[in-house]
Design a protein around this motif. Structure first.
Motif, PDB file in Angstrom:
ATOM      1  N   UNK A 137      40.149  61.772  33.172  1.00 42.97           N
ATOM      2  CA  UNK A 137      39.162  61.966  34.243  1.00 42.97           C
ATOM      3  C   UNK A 137      39.854  62.383  35.540  1.00 42.97           C
ATOM      4  N   UNK A 141      39.551  65.969  37.703  1.00 39.22           N
ATOM      5  CA  UNK A 141      39.305  66.029  39.137  1.00 39.22           C
ATOM      6  C   UNK A 141      40.427  66.797  39.833  1.00 39.22           C
ATOM      7  N   UNK A 142      41.651  66.477  39.449  1.00 34.86           N
ATOM      8  CA  UNK A 142      42.827  67.107  40.073  1.00 34.86           C
ATOM      9  C   UNK A 142      42.823  68.618  39.873  1.00 34.86           C
ATOM     10  N   UNK A 146      40.838  67.707  43.623  1.00 33.48           N
ATOM     11  CA  UNK A 146      40.292  66.424  44.053  1.00 33.48           C
ATOM     12  C   UNK A 146      41.231  65.295  43.637  1.00 33.48           C
ATOM     13  N   UNK A 147      41.633  64.500  44.619  1.00 34.69           N
ATOM     14  CA  UNK A 147      42.549  63.398  44.324  1.00 34.69           C
ATOM     15  C   UNK A 147      41.774  62.096  44.135  1.00 34.69           C
ATOM     16  N   UNK A 148      41.651  61.664  42.898  1.00 32.95           N
ATOM     17  CA  UNK A 148      40.841  60.488  42.567  1.00 32.95           C
ATOM     18  C   UNK A 148      41.521  59.195  42.976  1.00 32.95           C
ATOM     19  N   UNK A 149      40.746  58.292  43.559  1.00 35.07           N
ATOM     20  CA  UNK A 149      41.303  56.987  43.923  1.00 35.07           C
ATOM     21  C   UNK A 149      40.572  55.830  43.234  1.00 35.07           C
ATOM     22  N   UNK A 150      39.340  56.091  42.807  1.00 32.30           N
ATOM     23  CA  UNK A 150      38.569  55.017  42.173  1.00 32.30           C
ATOM     24  C   UNK A 150      37.588  55.625  41.192  1.00 32.30           C
ATOM     25  N   UNK A 151      37.418  54.960  40.055  1.00 34.24           N
ATOM     26  CA  UNK A 151      36.506  55.483  39.046  1.00 34.24           C
ATOM     27  C   UNK A 151      35.421  54.458  38.714  1.00 34.24           C
ATOM     28  N   UNK A 152      34.229  54.951  38.567  1.00 33.02           N
ATOM     29  CA  UNK A 152      33.131  54.115  38.086  1.00 33.02           C
ATOM     30  C   UNK A 152      32.675  54.715  36.765  1.00 33.02           C
TER      31      UNK A 152
END
Lengths: 171, 171
Positions: A137, A141-142, A146-152
């Motif tokens: 995931x 994003x990357x 997009x730099x992901x910091x939290x996933x739901x």
DNA sequence: CCACTAAGGTTACTCAATAACAAATTGTTG
DNA sequence: CAACAATTTGTTATTGAGTAACCTTAGTGG
């Protein structure tokens, strides 16, 4: 498609099990986790955690509030929300956004990845820690900068047990 | 890990764009989608959709309510929630569970898979339709005997543009 | 013992969402 | 077109989710 290796933190197999032991273990781990992190597991926080662990069903904040209100003479929303916030920070409980509810975490490691399987039939929630999925995931994003910091990640469906039992009416 | 082919329905590149046209297109598609599905896009529903498309920022139900309240003399929570429910059913808007907010959908295909990238800096939400990711998640669940019917995939982080701009303070 | 910090109590409020029923509007059919 | 059915919206009221602000109490460290 190959399925990445995944750790099942709490499975639906847990529906039938020695839940008392389950809770005891969780509380013991919580004591350790808090001690290690230099945080205080006060009686109130401990009690809220115990209530969350009352079942593997997600628990609503106002249900906790109602129970606390019966036990102690004083219990207002901040009482339960503050305890829940603390428990989340230490990683002892998770919030399920799609349900506005909370579940206990069997592996209180701060910041670990997690995904949730929510059975719409029996209501049970199972927590996964599939790192491959999480990485996949983040990578998607990357790829878009997009730099992901939290996933739901919350998946609704029918669990193994309910499938076996067939489409019975829920009592 | 290889990244599956993915369709970007609404990208952060959309931050700088002809948004008026963006809204017009969305409304036109909505008319078609409703006509096809045999549903009625009433003035109220249309207006709510238009308001949701006011920006690519997620919109809160009570903000919509406040705006409607200024436009018409009558607007209560059910007014906006009913419209939003309808729009969700037709697939014209999505609810972001982790934000309790709503965003317009550029590709109103009922039941299509979707994932959301939420920038914690500028608040913009981008929608992906990465089928590979979705399939991968379902497969992980299926490996545990869990039959997935719905997925909530919401990723927080910093978008491309905000990364470029560096860690500036948000005005 | 005193100052400082963390934890919990208290009051009050905002936002999220829905229930239940009434009125109005639209679609349909004879 | 009149009568009826179905859908949509209005209206009132309530429950649930979450937080702000302020105060008191309980631990902790010098």
């Amino acid at each position: 498609m190959t399925i990445a290796k995944q750790t099942v933190l709490k499975s639906f197999a847990a529906v039938v099990h020695d839940h008392g032991r389950c809770v005891t273990t969780a509380l013991a781990k919580a004591e350790t986790a808090c001690a290690t992190a230099g945080k205080r597991l006060t009686p109130l926080r401990r009690r809220v955690l115990e209530l969350v662990w009352g079942s593997h069903l997600p628990v609503k904040a106002y249900d906790l509030l109602a129970i606390l209100g019966r036990e102690r003479e004083q219990a207002a929303p901040p009482t339960v929300y503050r305890a829940l916030d603390f428990l989340q920070q230490v990683g002892l409980v998770h919030r399920i956004a799609s349900l506005n509810a909370f579940v206990g975490c069997g592996e209180p490691l701060q910041g670990h990845v997690s995904q949730f399987l929510i059975c719409t039939q029996c209501g049970t929630v199972a927590e996964l820690a599939n790192l491959g999925l999480s990485t996949s995931i983040s990578a998607s994003a990357e790829a878009l900068g997009f730099q992901a910091t939290r996933q739901t990640i919350e998946v609704e469906g029918i669990c193994k047990h309910c499938r076996k039992r067939g489409a019975q009416a829920v009592q």
